[in-house]
Structure formats: C-alpha cells, structure tokens
Design a protein around this motif. Structure first.
Motif, PDB file in Angstrom:
ATOM      1  N   GLN A 189      -7.866  -4.286  -7.013  1.00 21.15           N
ATOM      2  CA  GLN A 189      -7.428  -2.868  -7.285  1.00 21.15           C
ATOM      3  C   GLN A 189      -6.107  -2.889  -7.520  1.00 21.15           C
ATOM      4  O   GLN A 189      -5.448  -3.614  -6.748  1.00 21.15           O
ATOM      5  CB  GLN A 189      -7.954  -2.027  -6.204  1.00 21.15           C
ATOM      6  CG  GLN A 189      -9.370  -1.963  -5.748  1.00 21.15           C
ATOM      7  CD  GLN A 189     -10.256  -1.644  -6.879  1.00 21.15           C
ATOM      8  OE1 GLN A 189      -9.939  -0.660  -7.428  1.00 21.15           O
ATOM      9  NE2 GLN A 189     -11.370  -1.947  -7.315  1.00 21.15           N
ATOM     10  N   GLN A 190      -5.589  -1.997  -8.194  1.00 21.33           N
ATOM     11  CA  GLN A 190      -4.163  -1.700  -8.331  1.00 21.33           C
ATOM     12  C   GLN A 190      -3.681  -0.816  -7.255  1.00 21.33           C
ATOM     13  O   GLN A 190      -4.282   0.235  -6.892  1.00 21.33           O
ATOM     14  CB  GLN A 190      -3.605  -1.314  -9.640  1.00 21.33           C
ATOM     15  CG  GLN A 190      -4.053  -2.138 -10.980  1.00 21.33           C
ATOM     16  CD  GLN A 190      -3.761  -1.661 -12.305  1.00 21.33           C
ATOM     17  OE1 GLN A 190      -2.965  -0.525 -12.186  1.00 21.33           O
ATOM     18  NE2 GLN A 190      -4.307  -1.890 -13.211  1.00 21.33           N
ATOM     19  N   PHE A 191      -2.435  -0.950  -6.834  1.00 23.80           N
ATOM     20  CA  PHE A 191      -1.588  -0.156  -6.024  1.00 23.80           C
ATOM     21  C   PHE A 191      -0.639   0.629  -6.939  1.00 23.80           C
ATOM     22  O   PHE A 191      -0.566   0.264  -8.052  1.00 23.80           O
ATOM     23  CB  PHE A 191      -0.834  -0.917  -4.960  1.00 23.80           C
ATOM     24  CG  PHE A 191       0.119  -1.798  -5.364  1.00 23.80           C
ATOM     25  CD1 PHE A 191       1.567  -1.164  -5.694  1.00 23.80           C
ATOM     26  CD2 PHE A 191       0.053  -3.075  -5.917  1.00 23.80           C
ATOM     27  CE1 PHE A 191       2.509  -2.011  -6.279  1.00 23.80           C
ATOM     28  CE2 PHE A 191       1.044  -3.981  -6.186  1.00 23.80           C
ATOM     29  CZ  PHE A 191       2.322  -3.306  -6.665  1.00 23.80           C
ATOM     30  N   SER A 233      -2.245  -5.692  -4.051  1.00 25.82           N
ATOM     31  CA  SER A 233      -2.528  -4.445  -3.257  1.00 25.82           C
ATOM     32  C   SER A 233      -3.031  -5.025  -1.768  1.00 25.82           C
ATOM     33  O   SER A 233      -3.502  -6.064  -1.269  1.00 25.82           O
ATOM     34  CB  SER A 233      -4.021  -3.973  -3.761  1.00 25.82           C
ATOM     35  OG  SER A 233      -3.903  -3.461  -5.245  1.00 25.82           O
ATOM     36  N   ALA A 268       0.849  -1.347  -0.064  1.00 29.29           N
ATOM     37  CA  ALA A 268       0.227  -0.003   0.016  1.00 29.29           C
ATOM     38  C   ALA A 268       0.665   1.213   0.131  1.00 29.29           C
ATOM     39  O   ALA A 268       0.380   2.381  -0.658  1.00 29.29           O
ATOM     40  CB  ALA A 268      -0.833   0.059   1.186  1.00 29.29           C
ATOM     41  N   GLY A 324      -3.318  -7.740  -9.068  1.00 28.66           N
ATOM     42  CA  GLY A 324      -4.202  -6.989  -8.284  1.00 28.66           C
ATOM     43  C   GLY A 324      -4.857  -6.010  -9.465  1.00 28.66           C
ATOM     44  O   GLY A 324      -4.256  -4.949  -9.908  1.00 28.66           O
TER      45      GLY A 324
END
Length: 211
Positions: A141-143, A127, A105, A161
């Motif tokens: 979701q992408q980080f 992520s 993160a 992710g």
C-alpha cells in the motif's frame, strides 16, 4: 531516476528484468519472506547493481552475503540502529552504499530518519505496517507522499510501497530535492519472486519518457 526491482531469485527472470533497463536489483535474505534467496542464482545481474536486503541480520551474516553475491549496496529493512549502521560501515568495502528503510504513516515518522543522517547513504521510505508475528515485508500500500514535504534532510531517498503501472504519472509529477528513485516489487509479479517483465518494461519506458 533510479528504478529498483526487489525480490529477485530466478536466473532467467533476473536476466530478463535486467534487460528492461532497471538500475538496481534487490535480493532478499530474510528467511520469512516468500522471496527469500537461499542460494546464489546461476545468473547475477551484471549491469544492474546488486542490492542485498536484510532484516535484523548480524554484521557477520551481511559480510558473508556481500562476498557470496558480490553485493554493491546493503538495504536494512528491520530495526537496525544508527550505531549498527556505523559498525557495519567499518566492516564493508569503502565504496559500498547503505540504504535504510524508514516506515512512514504520519508526519512524525519523518523524525526517525534524522538520527540516521550521518550513517547511511540513502533512505527507502515505505508504508508503516504492524510487525506482529515477525512480518517485515512491504504492505503493498502507498502512504501519503505529501508527508515527505516535511523531510528536509540531506540524505537522498527512494519511494516504495504499492507502486504499480498506474502510478507512472504520479511519480513523474512528484518533486522533492532529495527524491532519486522508486522501488518496485509485488505489483509487478506473477508469483512471489517472479516478475512480469512486459509490465516492468512498459512502466520503465513510460517513466523515462515522462521524466
């Protein structure tokens, strides 16, 4: 570039996804996952390497699944420690590779990877999501991939992710000396554990052409 498709279960779908040219195929052995694989499918990939995905499983359980599914790589997706990885290494075939998922993160999360450097073969950067309620699945979701510029370790890594069809060019333009591949899952599904092979084939072809 290694392209891994995770969360496989259905024999016909496994065969079709393998035909798209994917390199690795993941089978999830975490009972709380909607992609959990309880029994050996009637077809296992022959060209794509078989990856077993485990979350806080015992070493005995992992060893048993290696035998049942003829696994070639082990992916640890829970809170497994470096000591656990070392012990696991002693119990599995010498040529078998270990992948450790590292949740990301912020830049500080990269430091977590350092303690595993001597005990795993690959990292999977995912992520970071809350694990309340025993959830260890991906966030979808992408980080911020630019965080990985801080990673200076020697262990190669894959990204996962929230990767979808629209990310091919972003992936092709992402550069890091240890970046070796990507892991695809929910963004290429029509239902849990059922992949859209047309989308995967188009994506794989685009990635190969851009590389």
């Amino acid at each position: 570039m290694i392209i891994k498709v995770c969360g496989m279960r259905e024999p016909k779908n496994i065969r079709a996804v393998e035909a798209t040219g994917t390199d690795w195929m993941g089978f999830i052995f975490f009972p709380k996952s909607p992609r959990f694989v309880e029994n050996v499918p009637d077809y296992l990939p022959q060209r794509s390497k078989r990856v077993g995905v485990f979350v806080n499983a015992s070493i005995d359980e992992i060893v048993e699944k290696i035998k049942q599914f003829q696994l070639q790589l082990i992916q640890l997706h829970g809170r497994e420690t470096p000591a656990f990885c070392r012990e696991l290494r002693q119990r599995i075939p010498a040529d078998m590779k270990i992948i450790k998922m590292i949740p990301i993160a912020t830049r500080n999360d990269i430091q977590m990877a350092e303690s595993y450097t001597n005990d795993v073969d690959y990292f999977l950067f995912e992520s970071k999501i809350p694990t309340n309620g025993g959830s260890y699945g991906g966030s979808g979701q992408q980080f911020d991939w630019s965080i990985l510029q801080r990673y200076q370790g020697s262990v190669p890594f894959l990204l996962t992710g929230g990767i979808g069809e629209e990310d091919a060019e972003q992936i092709a333009h992402f550069h890091h000396p240890q970046f070796i591949g990507i892991d695809l899952n929910s963004r290429f599904e029509t239902a849990p554990a059922l992949k859209d092979t047309k989308k995967i084939r188009a994506f794989v072809d685009k990635i190969r052409n851009l590389a």
